[in-house]
Design a protein around this motif. Structure first.
Motif, PDB file in Angstrom:
ATOM      1  N   PHE A 238       0.828  -1.203   0.000  1.00  7.88           N
ATOM      2  CA  PHE A 238       0.000   0.000   0.000  1.00  7.88           C
ATOM      3  C   PHE A 238       0.860   1.250   0.000  1.00  7.88           C
ATOM      4  O   PHE A 238       0.599   2.196  -0.760  1.00  7.88           O
ATOM      5  CB  PHE A 238      -0.924  -0.017   1.225  1.00  7.88           C
ATOM      6  CG  PHE A 238      -1.680   1.258   1.408  1.00  7.88           C
ATOM      7  CD1 PHE A 238      -2.729   1.580   0.575  1.00  7.88           C
ATOM      8  CD2 PHE A 238      -1.318   2.148   2.407  1.00  7.88           C
ATOM      9  CE1 PHE A 238      -3.419   2.764   0.731  1.00  7.88           C
ATOM     10  CE2 PHE A 238      -2.006   3.329   2.576  1.00  7.88           C
ATOM     11  CZ  PHE A 238      -3.052   3.632   1.734  1.00  7.88           C
ATOM     12  N   LYS A 239       1.901   1.291   0.837  1.00  9.34           N
ATOM     13  CA  LYS A 239       2.763   2.477   0.903  1.00  9.34           C
ATOM     14  C   LYS A 239       3.553   2.668  -0.382  1.00  9.34           C
ATOM     15  O   LYS A 239       3.941   3.785  -0.709  1.00  9.34           O
ATOM     16  CB  LYS A 239       3.706   2.379   2.097  1.00  9.34           C
ATOM     17  CG  LYS A 239       2.994   2.581   3.409  1.00  9.34           C
ATOM     18  CD  LYS A 239       3.947   2.671   4.544  1.00  9.34           C
ATOM     19  CE  LYS A 239       3.161   2.976   5.820  1.00  9.34           C
ATOM     20  NZ  LYS A 239       4.015   3.243   6.944  1.00  9.34           N
ATOM     21  N   LEU A 240       3.797   1.597  -1.118  1.00  9.88           N
ATOM     22  CA  LEU A 240       4.496   1.694  -2.408  1.00  9.88           C
ATOM     23  C   LEU A 240       3.576   2.244  -3.492  1.00  9.88           C
ATOM     24  O   LEU A 240       3.969   3.103  -4.281  1.00  9.88           O
ATOM     25  CB  LEU A 240       5.028   0.319  -2.811  1.00  9.88           C
ATOM     26  CG  LEU A 240       5.720   0.236  -4.166  1.00  9.88           C
ATOM     27  CD1 LEU A 240       7.060   0.955  -4.111  1.00  9.88           C
ATOM     28  CD2 LEU A 240       5.899  -1.196  -4.576  1.00  9.88           C
ATOM     29  N   LEU A 241       2.322   1.782  -3.517  1.00  6.82           N
ATOM     30  CA  LEU A 241       1.407   2.145  -4.604  1.00  6.82           C
ATOM     31  C   LEU A 241       0.614   3.423  -4.343  1.00  6.82           C
ATOM     32  O   LEU A 241       0.150   4.065  -5.289  1.00  6.82           O
ATOM     33  CB  LEU A 241       0.427   0.998  -4.862  1.00  6.82           C
ATOM     34  CG  LEU A 241       1.028  -0.297  -5.361  1.00  6.82           C
ATOM     35  CD1 LEU A 241      -0.034  -1.366  -5.454  1.00  6.82           C
ATOM     36  CD2 LEU A 241       1.698  -0.093  -6.703  1.00  6.82           C
ATOM     37  N   ASN A 242       0.423   3.797  -3.080  1.00  7.69           N
ATOM     38  CA  ASN A 242      -0.448   4.921  -2.749  1.00  7.69           C
ATOM     39  C   ASN A 242      -0.005   6.265  -3.349  1.00  7.69           C
ATOM     40  O   ASN A 242      -0.857   7.025  -3.811  1.00  7.69           O
ATOM     41  CB  ASN A 242      -0.607   5.033  -1.236  1.00  7.69           C
ATOM     42  CG  ASN A 242      -1.745   5.934  -0.848  1.00  7.69           C
ATOM     43  OD1 ASN A 242      -2.755   5.996  -1.538  1.00  7.69           O
ATOM     44  ND2 ASN A 242      -1.583   6.630   0.259  1.00  7.69           N
ATOM     45  N   PRO A 243       1.274   6.616  -3.399  1.00  2.73           N
ATOM     46  CA  PRO A 243       1.643   7.934  -3.945  1.00  2.73           C
ATOM     47  C   PRO A 243       1.572   8.029  -5.468  1.00  2.73           C
ATOM     48  O   PRO A 243       1.545   9.142  -6.003  1.00  2.73           O
ATOM     49  CB  PRO A 243       3.083   8.146  -3.477  1.00  2.73           C
ATOM     50  CG  PRO A 243       3.427   7.019  -2.618  1.00  2.73           C
ATOM     51  CD  PRO A 243       2.396   5.979  -2.745  1.00  2.73           C
ATOM     52  N   MET A 244       1.532   6.925  -6.174  1.00  7.23           N
ATOM     53  CA  MET A 244       1.594   6.971  -7.641  1.00  7.23           C
ATOM     54  C   MET A 244       0.431   7.729  -8.284  1.00  7.23           C
ATOM     55  O   MET A 244       0.661   8.558  -9.167  1.00  7.23           O
ATOM     56  CB  MET A 244       1.679   5.560  -8.206  1.00  7.23           C
ATOM     57  CG  MET A 244       2.995   4.904  -7.951  1.00  7.23           C
ATOM     58  SD  MET A 244       3.018   3.289  -8.732  1.00  7.23           S
ATOM     59  CE  MET A 244       4.585   2.706  -8.178  1.00  7.23           C
ATOM     60  N   PRO A 245      -0.825   7.491  -7.895  1.00  6.37           N
ATOM     61  CA  PRO A 245      -1.909   8.244  -8.549  1.00  6.37           C
ATOM     62  C   PRO A 245      -1.815   9.743  -8.312  1.00  6.37           C
ATOM     63  O   PRO A 245      -2.221  10.529  -9.168  1.00  6.37           O
ATOM     64  CB  PRO A 245      -3.183   7.675  -7.930  1.00  6.37           C
ATOM     65  CG  PRO A 245      -2.795   6.564  -7.087  1.00  6.37           C
ATOM     66  CD  PRO A 245      -1.328   6.504  -6.981  1.00  6.37           C
ATOM     67  N   PHE A 246      -1.288  10.145  -7.155  1.00 10.12           N
ATOM     68  CA  PHE A 246      -1.145  11.565  -6.861  1.00 10.12           C
ATOM     69  C   PHE A 246      -0.289  12.252  -7.930  1.00 10.12           C
ATOM     70  O   PHE A 246      -0.639  13.332  -8.409  1.00 10.12           O
ATOM     71  CB  PHE A 246      -0.528  11.751  -5.470  1.00 10.12           C
ATOM     72  CG  PHE A 246      -0.420  13.179  -5.036  1.00 10.12           C
ATOM     73  CD1 PHE A 246      -1.547  13.890  -4.689  1.00 10.12           C
ATOM     74  CD2 PHE A 246       0.805  13.799  -4.979  1.00 10.12           C
ATOM     75  CE1 PHE A 246      -1.456  15.211  -4.298  1.00 10.12           C
ATOM     76  CE2 PHE A 246       0.914  15.113  -4.590  1.00 10.12           C
ATOM     77  CZ  PHE A 246      -0.218  15.825  -4.245  1.00 10.12           C
ATOM     78  N   GLY A 247       0.797  11.624  -8.318  1.00 10.57           N
ATOM     79  CA  GLY A 247       1.653  12.186  -9.361  1.00 10.57           C
ATOM     80  C   GLY A 247       0.942  12.307 -10.698  1.00 10.57           C
ATOM     81  O   GLY A 247       1.069  13.321 -11.399  1.00 10.57           O
ATOM     82  N   PHE A 248       0.162  11.287 -11.057  1.00  9.09           N
ATOM     83  CA  PHE A 248      -0.576  11.341 -12.327  1.00  9.09           C
ATOM     84  C   PHE A 248      -1.631  12.446 -12.296  1.00  9.09           C
ATOM     85  O   PHE A 248      -1.807  13.165 -13.278  1.00  9.09           O
ATOM     86  CB  PHE A 248      -1.238   9.988 -12.617  1.00  9.09           C
ATOM     87  CG  PHE A 248      -0.294   8.982 -13.191  1.00  9.09           C
ATOM     88  CD1 PHE A 248      -0.058   8.938 -14.557  1.00  9.09           C
ATOM     89  CD2 PHE A 248       0.372   8.086 -12.383  1.00  9.09           C
ATOM     90  CE1 PHE A 248       0.812   8.013 -15.101  1.00  9.09           C
ATOM     91  CE2 PHE A 248       1.250   7.165 -12.909  1.00  9.09           C
ATOM     92  CZ  PHE A 248       1.478   7.123 -14.263  1.00  9.09           C
ATOM     93  N   PHE A 249      -2.328  12.593 -11.168  1.00  3.38           N
ATOM     94  CA  PHE A 249      -3.384  13.604 -11.098  1.00  3.38           C
ATOM     95  C   PHE A 249      -2.799  15.015 -11.052  1.00  3.38           C
ATOM     96  O   PHE A 249      -3.385  15.941 -11.619  1.00  3.38           O
ATOM     97  CB  PHE A 249      -4.306  13.346  -9.909  1.00  3.38           C
ATOM     98  CG  PHE A 249      -5.149  12.115 -10.071  1.00  3.38           C
ATOM     99  CD1 PHE A 249      -5.839  11.875 -11.252  1.00  3.38           C
ATOM    100  CD2 PHE A 249      -5.257  11.191  -9.060  1.00  3.38           C
ATOM    101  CE1 PHE A 249      -6.611  10.732 -11.418  1.00  3.38           C
ATOM    102  CE2 PHE A 249      -6.027  10.056  -9.206  1.00  3.38           C
ATOM    103  CZ  PHE A 249      -6.703   9.829 -10.384  1.00  3.38           C
ATOM    104  N   VAL A 250      -1.656  15.191 -10.414  1.00  5.18           N
ATOM    105  CA  VAL A 250      -1.004  16.517 -10.430  1.00  5.18           C
ATOM    106  C   VAL A 250      -0.525  16.836 -11.847  1.00  5.18           C
ATOM    107  O   VAL A 250      -0.687  17.968 -12.322  1.00  5.18           O
ATOM    108  CB  VAL A 250       0.161  16.566  -9.412  1.00  5.18           C
ATOM    109  CG1 VAL A 250       1.012  17.805  -9.616  1.00  5.18           C
ATOM    110  CG2 VAL A 250      -0.381  16.530  -7.991  1.00  5.18           C
ATOM    111  N   ALA A 251       0.023  15.852 -12.529  1.00  7.41           N
ATOM    112  CA  ALA A 251       0.446  16.068 -13.917  1.00  7.41           C
ATOM    113  C   ALA A 251      -0.752  16.388 -14.810  1.00  7.41           C
ATOM    114  O   ALA A 251      -0.661  17.235 -15.718  1.00  7.41           O
ATOM    115  CB  ALA A 251       1.189  14.840 -14.440  1.00  7.41           C
ATOM    116  N   ALA A 252      -1.898  15.748 -14.559  1.00  5.23           N
ATOM    117  CA  ALA A 252      -3.117  16.054 -15.328  1.00  5.23           C
ATOM    118  C   ALA A 252      -3.578  17.478 -15.052  1.00  5.23           C
ATOM    119  O   ALA A 252      -4.008  18.182 -15.978  1.00  5.23           O
ATOM    120  CB  ALA A 252      -4.219  15.060 -14.975  1.00  5.23           C
TER     121      ALA A 252
END
Length: 133
Positions: free
Chosen positions: A3-17
């Motif tokens: 969970f701690k590995l995967l949780n930050p990944m969507p944040f980066g995609f949504f900030v880039a969007a």
């Protein structure tokens, strides 16, 4: 751990969007809107996996104690995913029909994810302070 590995990944995609939406709003270059649509779709795919893991951790904890901050983080992230789903539908429209709704939904998604991360980080900070005391 996963969970701690995967949780930050969507944040980066949504900030880039969000950044792509802002650039599209200012320049009118169609490439930025299409990039934002792909980033939102990828962020959604990557956001669902940690939420499923978090669903089991928060609502079926077994012997582990679940704090209110973890439940609040779950709901805030769930609201962010719902906003991102609506944003994906908005981004599937014709290019000139995306703005300004698409940009505002991107802002809402990023703000909700920020609130969830701050709540979770403040809870972990409190737990570490209690352990040191």
């Amino acid at each position: 751990m996963l969970f701690k590995l995967l949780n930050p990944m969507p944040f980066g995609f949504f900030v880039a969007a969000l950044i792509s939406d802002i650039v599209y709003y200012r320049t009118g270059e169609l490439m930025w809107m299409k990039g934002a649509a792909w980033l939102i779709a990828a962020g959604l795919v990557l956001a669902i996996i940690p939420r499923l893991i978090n669903l089991v951790q928060v609502w079926f904890p077994g012997r582990n104690h679940v704090a209110g901050a973890q439940r609040l983080d779950f709901f805030v992230n769930l609201l962010a995913i719902v906003a991102a789903i609506f944003n994906a539908f908005v981004h599937s429209r014709d290019a000139y029909a995306v703005m300004p709704e698409g940009m505002w939904l991107s802002v809402v998604t990023v703000i909700l994810l920020c609130v969830g991360n701050v709540v979770l980080a403040s809870h972990e900070f409190d737990v570490q302070e209690v352990r040191h005391a």
